[in-house]
Write a protein that holds these residues in place. Sequence first.
Motif, PDB file in Angstrom:
ATOM      1  N   ALA A   1      14.524   3.501   5.710  1.00 33.32           N
ATOM      2  CA  ALA A   1      14.742   4.924   5.431  1.00 33.32           C
ATOM      3  C   ALA A   1      13.643   5.460   4.517  1.00 33.32           C
ATOM      4  N   LEU A   2      13.226   4.664   3.527  1.00 35.32           N
ATOM      5  CA  LEU A   2      12.131   5.079   2.647  1.00 35.32           C
ATOM      6  C   LEU A   2      10.847   5.278   3.447  1.00 35.32           C
ATOM      7  N   GLN A   3      10.596   4.387   4.399  1.00 37.44           N
ATOM      8  CA  GLN A   3       9.412   4.523   5.244  1.00 37.44           C
ATOM      9  C   GLN A   3       9.447   5.829   6.038  1.00 37.44           C
ATOM     10  N   ILE A   4      10.596   6.133   6.604  1.00 33.01           N
ATOM     11  CA  ILE A   4      10.729   7.360   7.402  1.00 33.01           C
ATOM     12  C   ILE A   4      10.462   8.588   6.540  1.00 33.01           C
ATOM     13  N   LEU A   5      11.049   8.622   5.348  1.00 32.30           N
ATOM     14  CA  LEU A   5      10.839   9.752   4.449  1.00 32.30           C
ATOM     15  C   LEU A   5       9.360   9.879   4.082  1.00 32.30           C
ATOM     16  N   ASN A   6       8.723   8.741   3.849  1.00 28.52           N
ATOM     17  CA  ASN A   6       7.305   8.757   3.511  1.00 28.52           C
ATOM     18  C   ASN A   6       6.479   9.365   4.636  1.00 28.52           C
TER      19      ASN A   6
ATOM     20  N   LEU B   1      -1.106  -5.614   9.858  1.00 25.41           N
ATOM     21  CA  LEU B   1      -0.113  -4.547   9.984  1.00 25.41           C
ATOM     22  C   LEU B   1       0.555  -4.297   8.636  1.00 25.41           C
ATOM     23  N   MET B   2       0.618  -3.021   8.228  1.00 26.42           N
ATOM     24  CA  MET B   2       1.178  -2.652   6.933  1.00 26.42           C
ATOM     25  C   MET B   2       2.214  -1.550   7.113  1.00 26.42           C
ATOM     26  N   THR B   3       2.738  -1.051   5.989  1.00 27.30           N
ATOM     27  CA  THR B   3       3.700   0.050   5.997  1.00 27.30           C
ATOM     28  C   THR B   3       3.351   1.004   4.851  1.00 27.30           C
ATOM     29  N   PRO B   4       3.849   2.267   4.896  1.00 25.89           N
ATOM     30  CA  PRO B   4       4.577   2.936   5.963  1.00 25.89           C
ATOM     31  C   PRO B   4       3.615   3.741   6.843  1.00 25.89           C
ATOM     32  N   ASN B   5       3.845   3.748   8.110  1.00 31.60           N
ATOM     33  CA  ASN B   5       3.069   4.545   9.046  1.00 31.60           C
ATOM     34  C   ASN B   5       3.901   4.759  10.297  1.00 31.60           C
ATOM     35  N   LEU B   6       3.375   5.520  11.231  1.00 35.01           N
ATOM     36  CA  LEU B   6       4.158   5.859  12.423  1.00 35.01           C
ATOM     37  C   LEU B   6       4.507   4.619  13.230  1.00 35.01           C
TER      38      LEU B   6
ATOM     39  N   SER C   1      -2.443  -0.316  10.152  1.00 33.63           N
ATOM     40  CA  SER C   1      -2.840  -1.102   8.986  1.00 33.63           C
ATOM     41  C   SER C   1      -2.800  -0.283   7.699  1.00 33.63           C
ATOM     42  N   ALA C   2      -2.367   0.981   7.787  1.00 31.02           N
ATOM     43  CA  ALA C   2      -2.329   1.847   6.605  1.00 31.02           C
ATOM     44  C   ALA C   2      -1.145   1.490   5.717  1.00 31.02           C
ATOM     45  N   MET C   3      -1.363   1.574   4.405  1.00 29.65           N
ATOM     46  CA  MET C   3      -0.287   1.299   3.450  1.00 29.65           C
ATOM     47  C   MET C   3      -0.200   2.434   2.437  1.00 29.65           C
ATOM     48  N   GLY C   4       0.885   2.436   1.670  1.00 30.34           N
ATOM     49  CA  GLY C   4       1.194   3.543   0.788  1.00 30.34           C
ATOM     50  C   GLY C   4       0.129   3.848  -0.252  1.00 30.34           C
ATOM     51  N   ALA C   5      -0.565   2.829  -0.732  1.00 34.93           N
ATOM     52  CA  ALA C   5      -1.553   3.035  -1.787  1.00 34.93           C
ATOM     53  C   ALA C   5      -2.680   3.953  -1.348  1.00 34.93           C
ATOM     54  N   TYR C   6      -2.901   4.084  -0.031  1.00 35.25           N
ATOM     55  CA  TYR C   6      -3.993   4.920   0.459  1.00 35.25           C
ATOM     56  C   TYR C   6      -3.785   6.403   0.163  1.00 35.25           C
ATOM     57  N   VAL C   7      -2.567   6.777  -0.247  1.00 36.97           N
ATOM     58  CA  VAL C   7      -2.324   8.177  -0.590  1.00 36.97           C
ATOM     59  C   VAL C   7      -3.232   8.630  -1.727  1.00 36.97           C
ATOM     60  N   ILE C   8      -3.691   7.669  -2.543  1.00 39.60           N
ATOM     61  CA  ILE C   8      -4.580   7.996  -3.649  1.00 39.60           C
ATOM     62  C   ILE C   8      -5.884   8.604  -3.155  1.00 39.60           C
ATOM     63  N   ALA C   9      -6.262   8.298  -1.914  1.00 42.88           N
ATOM     64  CA  ALA C   9      -7.514   8.809  -1.373  1.00 42.88           C
ATOM     65  C   ALA C   9      -7.535  10.332  -1.342  1.00 42.88           C
ATOM     66  N   TYR C  10      -6.398  10.945  -1.045  1.00 47.42           N
ATOM     67  CA  TYR C  10      -6.390  12.406  -0.870  1.00 47.42           C
ATOM     68  C   TYR C  10      -5.377  13.123  -1.760  1.00 47.42           C
TER      69      TYR C  10
ATOM     70  N   THR D   1       5.818   6.594  -2.682  1.00 51.56           N
ATOM     71  CA  THR D   1       4.630   5.741  -2.672  1.00 51.56           C
ATOM     72  C   THR D   1       4.727   4.631  -3.704  1.00 51.56           C
ATOM     73  N   VAL D   2       5.451   4.888  -4.782  1.00 47.27           N
ATOM     74  CA  VAL D   2       5.638   3.863  -5.807  1.00 47.27           C
ATOM     75  C   VAL D   2       6.778   2.916  -5.442  1.00 47.27           C
ATOM     76  N   VAL D   3       7.883   3.464  -4.934  1.00 45.64           N
ATOM     77  CA  VAL D   3       9.094   2.671  -4.709  1.00 45.64           C
ATOM     78  C   VAL D   3       9.032   1.858  -3.413  1.00 45.64           C
ATOM     79  N   GLN D   4       8.650   2.499  -2.298  1.00 40.65           N
ATOM     80  CA  GLN D   4       8.717   1.822  -0.994  1.00 40.65           C
ATOM     81  C   GLN D   4       7.909   0.531  -0.914  1.00 40.65           C
ATOM     82  N   PRO D   5       6.635   0.518  -1.362  1.00 43.82           N
ATOM     83  CA  PRO D   5       5.885  -0.746  -1.263  1.00 43.82           C
ATOM     84  C   PRO D   5       6.524  -1.883  -2.050  1.00 43.82           C
ATOM     85  N   PHE D   6       7.077  -1.558  -3.229  1.00 46.37           N
ATOM     86  CA  PHE D   6       7.719  -2.611  -4.018  1.00 46.37           C
ATOM     87  C   PHE D   6       8.935  -3.168  -3.282  1.00 46.37           C
ATOM     88  N   VAL D   7       9.782  -2.263  -2.766  1.00 41.74           N
ATOM     89  CA  VAL D   7      10.990  -2.710  -2.071  1.00 41.74           C
ATOM     90  C   VAL D   7      10.609  -3.555  -0.862  1.00 41.74           C
TER      91      VAL D   7
END
Length: 423
Positions: free
Chosen positions: A394-399, A255-260, A327-336, A363-369
């Motif tokens: 809150a960062l997850q929700i915005l993402n 399980l990862m973040t951020p996702n629904l 299981s999706a995480m922020g780094a996957y945004v690079i895909a699209y 995508t840069v800030v949330q995973p680090f925090v």
Amino acid sequence: MPILTIFYIKLLINLGLTFGIIWTISRSDVFARWQAENEKLIFGLGFVLLRLIPWIGIFLIVNEDPRGDIPFFFYKAEAAKKGGFVYRDFWSYHAPLYAYIISLPVWIWHNSRAIVLFMVLMESGILWLTYQTYKKRTSNALQLAMIYYMLPAAFMYILVDGQEEVWFWGAALLIWRFTIKKPVDYEVGIGLLYALALLTIKVTFIFLLPATLVVVKKPVKMLLVMAAVGVPAVGFLYWQIGDLFLMPIQHTEQLMTPNLFSITRPFVETIIHINEKKSTLINWFGLLFTVFIPAYMAFKARHRHINEVLPGIFIACFVCMMIFQASAMGAYVIAYLMAVLFEVIDIRKSIHVVVLLAVNWLTVVQPFVWVYIKQPAYTSLGMFGNPSFLFEYALQILNVLCFFWILKETYRKVVYSENLATA
């Protein structure tokens, strides 16, 4: 260098990149002229200034060690270089050919930094091919290419961390270009390309297949071609290593973040407890939406040629993956991200620019925090009494809201737009 210091440096770099993006957006006339007269020079300068020199500065002058997945990539590349058999002799969560591909730069320079440079070169090659495709449709394609080089997420995840997810768009781009050059009887060609992509990148590229089959004219023919490549490959792997080739599927269980799911979990947990060690069912549930929504979009746009809708369907597929897969995480945004910039974003509209910048910063800030505060799983609303947890949540929700906006705009582009792709 302390990790917190590195994060602050990243924030300063992000700020500089953001100012660069704003300046570039304000110079549309200049970039249109450069696109007509000096495209190779400007693109080359962008690569040198925004990729090559920073790589030299980070990894040769400052002498930082590669972070993120690169140590694991280097482990696989070393094992592949020594003649190891993937899945049997070394771990890999990628397609069978991936480890051997990333071992190529290690043959030239036996250092993990070589893999980062290889990822940068691959990214720039995909960006150049994307630019070459879109410049026939728009006069600001070169401007968009330079904006992409300055996007904080692309800069950090590819230049610094050496992520490979942009290869997904590279594979889809090759398929798309083939349908543009061969608008009829294209099934054999794209079937071969799709099968090779599945052997090269990650099993998650299969998510795009159902929607693709909806829009192709002869889906059975495409599937037969894919089977002609895939069945012997799977048979050979099973003959050599049994079911160990299923190893990449195991990576989807964490399980990862951020996702629904990660943002609704505090409320879900009030009804039913989630066992993180047995969370496969959650991902299967998310998979239904990941596959169904792009397929539905493809069905709604079935009257259009595949070369008109494939980029949008690709974006929808992987943004849905980030929304619905637990299981999706922020780094996957690079895909699209590259596809979104060229296909969806209109830099003349403020809201488009705001969302583009927001999703990059988040995508840069949330995973680090999230990692810095020990990767909390929000299993109860009471956890938000901790200000750090509340801020990260809150960062997850915005993402996730940004992801939904991208999906909405992509839906409009695919289903309602009548702008045709040109050869």
